[in-house]
Design an enzyme around this catalytic site. Structure first.
Site, PDB file in Angstrom:
ATOM      1  N   HIS A 265       0.576  -1.536   0.129  1.00 57.42           N
ATOM      2  CA  HIS A 265       0.267   0.390   0.021  1.00 57.42           C
ATOM      3  C   HIS A 265       1.172   0.769  -0.430  1.00 57.42           C
ATOM      4  O   HIS A 265       2.081   1.208   0.430  1.00 57.42           O
ATOM      5  CB  HIS A 265      -0.764  -0.050   0.981  1.00 57.42           C
ATOM      6  CG  HIS A 265      -0.206   0.183   2.505  1.00 57.42           C
ATOM      7  ND1 HIS A 265      -0.084  -1.028   2.718  1.00 57.42           N
ATOM      8  CD2 HIS A 265       0.391   0.795   3.029  1.00 57.42           C
ATOM      9  CE1 HIS A 265       0.861  -1.050   4.253  1.00 57.42           C
ATOM     10  NE2 HIS A 265       0.798   0.315   4.446  1.00 57.42           N
ATOM     11  N   ARG A 333       4.976  -9.504  17.718  1.00 60.30           N
ATOM     12  CA  ARG A 333       5.645  -8.160  17.078  1.00 60.30           C
ATOM     13  C   ARG A 333       4.814  -7.003  17.493  1.00 60.30           C
ATOM     14  O   ARG A 333       4.106  -6.796  17.154  1.00 60.30           O
ATOM     15  CB  ARG A 333       5.739  -7.990  15.370  1.00 60.30           C
ATOM     16  CG  ARG A 333       6.770  -6.631  15.174  1.00 60.30           C
ATOM     17  CD  ARG A 333       6.017  -6.856  13.297  1.00 60.30           C
ATOM     18  NE  ARG A 333       7.008  -6.519  12.456  1.00 60.30           N
ATOM     19  CZ  ARG A 333       6.374  -4.974  12.175  1.00 60.30           C
ATOM     20  NH1 ARG A 333       5.268  -4.513  12.073  1.00 60.30           N
ATOM     21  NH2 ARG A 333       6.999  -4.414  11.529  1.00 60.30           N
TER      22      ARG A 333
END
Length: 354
Positions: A265, A333
């Protein structure tokens, strides 16, 4: 967003399907064994040899010649069949690599073991900014991407991560990507989002502290200063903008579109307010999680940033910095996306504890 966590509403992405290798296709070795077995099958013996002149020899000769000719023909076909099978397998593997791999990452922009005082790469600006109102002395005319380990300490990253852990303990996505936005109050809960300030009310005071919010503001200001210095603009011309949020990503299977953080994106396209994007990493690649690297996508020469607690990655938000995040394969994460706009109308305030 920079790393598009949890596909915050409004985000677009491109899904690249993996090819399916059905049994018997070029990518499968299942038929190879059967072909080899056929080639190596024992030949039936002919009838006992007749005496010369009996006439039986002449009658049986065509059948005998067929039995000699058959295995030779099979062996002639076998190398060709093997070559075709190998070629089909190679094509399938190349196709998988181009569609299903990690976009052919060829260069590490920032290795996890490096401690970088600062690294900056200038790239040509895209035309994305031309369709938006420009602000003299702020709107990108110098575009690029940078990485530094000198803005936030690892101890500060650990303390910032604890803020994310406390907030996300109140909810969390059913899929692999969860967000916590201290500005708007957005929190992933199951397959939806809630406003944590309204949903939990006064209980929030037992979760966060004023020190948490002060640290968050200090970190944001230092990141803002680093961006301003790298691009040669004034810090006062940059305005914190939305969405700015914490992300927690693990290997849990996506349950909704919001969990699909891995699509490529462009931040400026997805969020028109973004001019400069930054990410502060709060966990270590290969120590806390596998996969999950940040990838700048370039034809034939992708660049990857390996997360390291305290590392700040920043870049101009246009399509000159098309990017994605690899899927997390194991572990968890943590990161925080901090975005800035040149348009004061798009500015948001720092979160307040009261």
């Amino acid at each position: 967003m920079a790393e598009r966590v949890a596909r915050v509403p409004g985000r677009a992405g491109l899904a690249l399907p993996l090819p399916a290798f059905a049994p018997g296709s070029g990518g499968s070795c299942v038929p190879c064994g059967s072909t080899a077995a056929g080639a190596m099958a024992p030949q039936r013996r002919g009838a006992p040899k007749a005496h010369e002149g009996s006439g039986a020899t002449e009658r049986r000769r065509p059948s005998s010649m067929k039995s000699v000719r058959a295995p030779r023909e099979v062996w002639r076909k076998w190398p060709r069949a093997s070559l075709l099978g190998a070629s089909a397998t190679l094509v399938a593997l190349l196709l998988w690599g181009s569609l299903g791999g990690d976009d052919g990452v060829t260069e590490v922009l920032a290795h996890r073991s490096e401690v970088l005082p600062g690294r900056f790469i200038e790239v040509p600006c895209s035309e994305d900014y031309d369709s938006h109102r420009r602000f003299e002395g702020c709107s990108p005319t110098k575009c690029g991407r940078g990485v530094t380990d000198a803005v936030i300490t690892r101890d500060e990253a650990r303390r910032i991560r604890s803020i994310a852990e406390k907030g996300l303990s109140l909810g969390g996505s059913d899929g692999g990507a969860s967000i916590l936005d201290l500005h708007s109050g957005a929190l992933s809960v199951g397959k939806h989002f809630v406003n944590l300030y309204r949903y939990f009310g006064e209980k929030i005071e037992n979760i966060f502290s004023e020190e948490d919010f002060q640290l968050y503001r200090d970190v944001r200001q230092r990141v803002q200063l680093a961006i301003a210095q790298a691009f040669g603009i004034s810090t006062s011309s940059l305005y914190l903008t939305k969405p700015t949020f914490f992300s927690r990503i693990n290997s849990t299977e996506a349950q909704t579109a919001h969990d699909e953080y891995w699509h490529a994106h462009v931040d400026k396209v997805t969020y028109g307010s973004f001019d400069y994007t930054s990410l502060l990493y709060l966990s270590d690649y290969l120590d806390d999680f596998g996969g999950g690297r940040f990838v700048f996508m370039e034809e034939g020469a992708n660049k990857t940033v390996e997360p390291r607690a305290g590392r700040v990655s920043f870049f101009t938000s246009g399509s000159e910095n098309l990017h994605r995040v690899e899927k997390v394969h194991w572990g968890t994460r943590y990161a925080v996306t901090i975005a800035f706009s040149c348009n004061p109308d798009h500015g948001i305030a720092d979160p307040a504890f009261t």
